[in-house]
Design a protein around this motif. Sequence first.
Motif, PDB file in Angstrom:
ATOM      1  N   GLU A  82       1.330  -1.257   0.317  1.00  0.00           N
ATOM      2  CA  GLU A  82      -0.022  -0.172   0.055  1.00  0.00           C
ATOM      3  C   GLU A  82       0.573   1.343  -0.106  1.00  0.00           C
ATOM      4  O   GLU A  82       0.810   1.884  -1.105  1.00  0.00           O
ATOM      5  CB  GLU A  82      -0.550  -0.076   1.090  1.00  0.00           C
ATOM      6  CG  GLU A  82      -1.805   1.240   1.113  1.00  0.00           C
ATOM      7  CD  GLU A  82      -2.545   1.187   2.370  1.00  0.00           C
ATOM      8  OE1 GLU A  82      -2.973   2.897   2.696  1.00  0.00           O
ATOM      9  OE2 GLU A  82      -2.220   0.623   3.943  1.00  0.00           O
ATOM     10  N   VAL A  83       1.822   1.688   1.107  1.00  0.00           N
ATOM     11  CA  VAL A  83       2.417   2.253   0.901  1.00  0.00           C
ATOM     12  C   VAL A  83       3.622   2.713  -0.180  1.00  0.00           C
ATOM     13  O   VAL A  83       3.790   4.159  -0.848  1.00  0.00           O
ATOM     14  CB  VAL A  83       3.565   2.476   2.255  1.00  0.00           C
ATOM     15  CG1 VAL A  83       4.739   3.298   2.407  1.00  0.00           C
ATOM     16  CG2 VAL A  83       3.105   2.365   3.543  1.00  0.00           C
ATOM     17  N   SER A  84       4.445   1.744  -0.816  1.00  0.00           N
ATOM     18  CA  SER A  84       4.652   1.976  -1.991  1.00  0.00           C
ATOM     19  C   SER A  84       4.353   2.674  -3.192  1.00  0.00           C
ATOM     20  O   SER A  84       4.894   2.991  -3.904  1.00  0.00           O
ATOM     21  CB  SER A  84       5.652   0.433  -2.025  1.00  0.00           C
ATOM     22  OG  SER A  84       6.632  -0.026  -1.039  1.00  0.00           O
ATOM     23  N   ARG A  85       2.935   1.757  -3.106  1.00  0.00           N
ATOM     24  CA  ARG A  85       2.098   2.544  -4.373  1.00  0.00           C
ATOM     25  C   ARG A  85       2.239   3.706  -4.438  1.00  0.00           C
ATOM     26  O   ARG A  85       1.870   4.205  -5.096  1.00  0.00           O
ATOM     27  CB  ARG A  85       0.769   1.834  -4.261  1.00  0.00           C
ATOM     28  CG  ARG A  85       0.584   0.467  -5.357  1.00  0.00           C
ATOM     29  CD  ARG A  85      -0.144  -0.495  -5.790  1.00  0.00           C
ATOM     30  NE  ARG A  85      -1.036  -0.635  -4.549  1.00  0.00           N
ATOM     31  CZ  ARG A  85      -1.060  -2.258  -4.046  1.00  0.00           C
ATOM     32  NH1 ARG A  85      -0.636  -3.235  -4.077  1.00  0.00           N
ATOM     33  NH2 ARG A  85      -2.178  -2.444  -2.961  1.00  0.00           N
ATOM     34  N   LYS A  86       1.441   4.370  -2.869  1.00  0.00           N
ATOM     35  CA  LYS A  86       1.102   5.486  -2.107  1.00  0.00           C
ATOM     36  C   LYS A  86       2.037   6.383  -3.350  1.00  0.00           C
ATOM     37  O   LYS A  86       2.034   7.910  -2.891  1.00  0.00           O
ATOM     38  CB  LYS A  86       0.140   5.666  -1.476  1.00  0.00           C
ATOM     39  CG  LYS A  86      -0.346   7.013  -0.842  1.00  0.00           C
ATOM     40  CD  LYS A  86      -0.688   6.839   0.281  1.00  0.00           C
ATOM     41  CE  LYS A  86      -1.070   8.535   0.913  1.00  0.00           C
ATOM     42  NZ  LYS A  86      -2.643   9.093   0.706  1.00  0.00           N
ATOM     43  N   LEU A  87       3.121   6.482  -2.102  1.00  0.00           N
ATOM     44  CA  LEU A  87       4.096   7.112  -2.324  1.00  0.00           C
ATOM     45  C   LEU A  87       4.769   6.958  -3.651  1.00  0.00           C
ATOM     46  O   LEU A  87       5.999   7.662  -3.628  1.00  0.00           O
ATOM     47  CB  LEU A  87       5.245   6.923  -0.996  1.00  0.00           C
ATOM     48  CG  LEU A  87       4.790   6.814  -0.197  1.00  0.00           C
ATOM     49  CD1 LEU A  87       5.877   6.732   1.394  1.00  0.00           C
ATOM     50  CD2 LEU A  87       4.055   8.150   0.467  1.00  0.00           C
ATOM     51  N   GLN A  88       4.649   5.717  -4.854  1.00  0.00           N
ATOM     52  CA  GLN A  88       5.330   5.955  -6.310  1.00  0.00           C
ATOM     53  C   GLN A  88       6.569   5.380  -5.832  1.00  0.00           C
ATOM     54  O   GLN A  88       7.495   5.966  -6.593  1.00  0.00           O
ATOM     55  CB  GLN A  88       5.168   7.075  -6.682  1.00  0.00           C
ATOM     56  CG  GLN A  88       3.745   7.539  -6.979  1.00  0.00           C
ATOM     57  CD  GLN A  88       3.047   8.208  -8.280  1.00  0.00           C
ATOM     58  OE1 GLN A  88       4.160   9.078  -8.573  1.00  0.00           O
ATOM     59  NE2 GLN A  88       1.587   9.081  -7.863  1.00  0.00           N
ATOM     60  N   LEU A 186      -0.501  10.344   6.201  1.00  0.00           N
ATOM     61  CA  LEU A 186       0.232   8.672   5.546  1.00  0.00           C
ATOM     62  C   LEU A 186      -0.603   8.420   6.771  1.00  0.00           C
ATOM     63  O   LEU A 186      -1.293   8.269   7.305  1.00  0.00           O
ATOM     64  CB  LEU A 186       1.623   9.738   5.818  1.00  0.00           C
ATOM     65  CG  LEU A 186       2.552  10.442   5.350  1.00  0.00           C
ATOM     66  CD1 LEU A 186       3.729  10.009   6.274  1.00  0.00           C
ATOM     67  CD2 LEU A 186       2.422  10.379   4.071  1.00  0.00           C
ATOM     68  N   PRO A 187      -0.611   6.644   5.699  1.00  0.00           N
ATOM     69  CA  PRO A 187      -1.277   5.776   5.742  1.00  0.00           C
ATOM     70  C   PRO A 187      -1.279   5.368   7.090  1.00  0.00           C
ATOM     71  O   PRO A 187       0.618   5.180   7.285  1.00  0.00           O
ATOM     72  CB  PRO A 187      -1.449   4.617   4.071  1.00  0.00           C
ATOM     73  CG  PRO A 187      -0.103   5.403   3.690  1.00  0.00           C
ATOM     74  CD  PRO A 187      -0.085   6.870   3.819  1.00  0.00           C
TER      75      PRO A 187
END
Length: 243
Positions: A82-88, A186-187
Amino acid sequence: MLDGTLDDRAERLNQRYKHHAAIEVLRRALNDPDLGKVALVSSFGSESVVLLHMVSVVAPGTPVLFIDTQMLFQETLDYQLEVSRKLQLTDVRTIRATDREVALNDPDGTLHQFNTDACCDFRKTVPLERALSEFDGWITGRKRFQGGQRQELEFFEPEPPSRLRVNPLAHWRASDVQEYMAENKLPRHPLVAKGYASIGCAPCTSPIKPGEDPRAGRWRGSQKTECGIHFIGGQAVRAGANP
């Protein structure tokens, strides 16, 4: 070629950036010849998203090394995606022990029950050392307020024989972390809401009670406080030590 000894480089960097805010330490140091080639090592734990966000802002191509011990909570694995996708983040590398190492060291998955140090060593320390062999330094999320051997952290510290560690959040307070997450929307790691303040492997991590040290849930009931990847030259560094 990096100039000077490891200690000299750490001292120069600490002097150069001692009055800088965390994100500026990252922004400037990532292009500083005294630091060299670096990666961010992230557990994608309860506070990891702060540094991950900073890196995504100042240098999204920075390699991010995620240690999958193969004993993590499913929530951590989902959160990492999730974080990797959200923060690109564009260069997230999952590292883990090889199948052969698992077969030799822990074929039935019970090593953590009687030798946590050996389990951490082959599941975390050895794979990380292998991955870091191509880098001159690495970025960590350690902070002084976490206590123990972290109480006298500086922004830059030598890791003999040849690497530097960068601790951009060394001087942050716990409240700074929470405020940064809130301000940047941030998640949060889903286990935080269930009382987990410091999140590692599922068998060795438990929720904490109100008033307990944030790391009290790691290896509860033992004297162990670090997994091994934050030792200096393979040796534990106690609070007050000057590596």
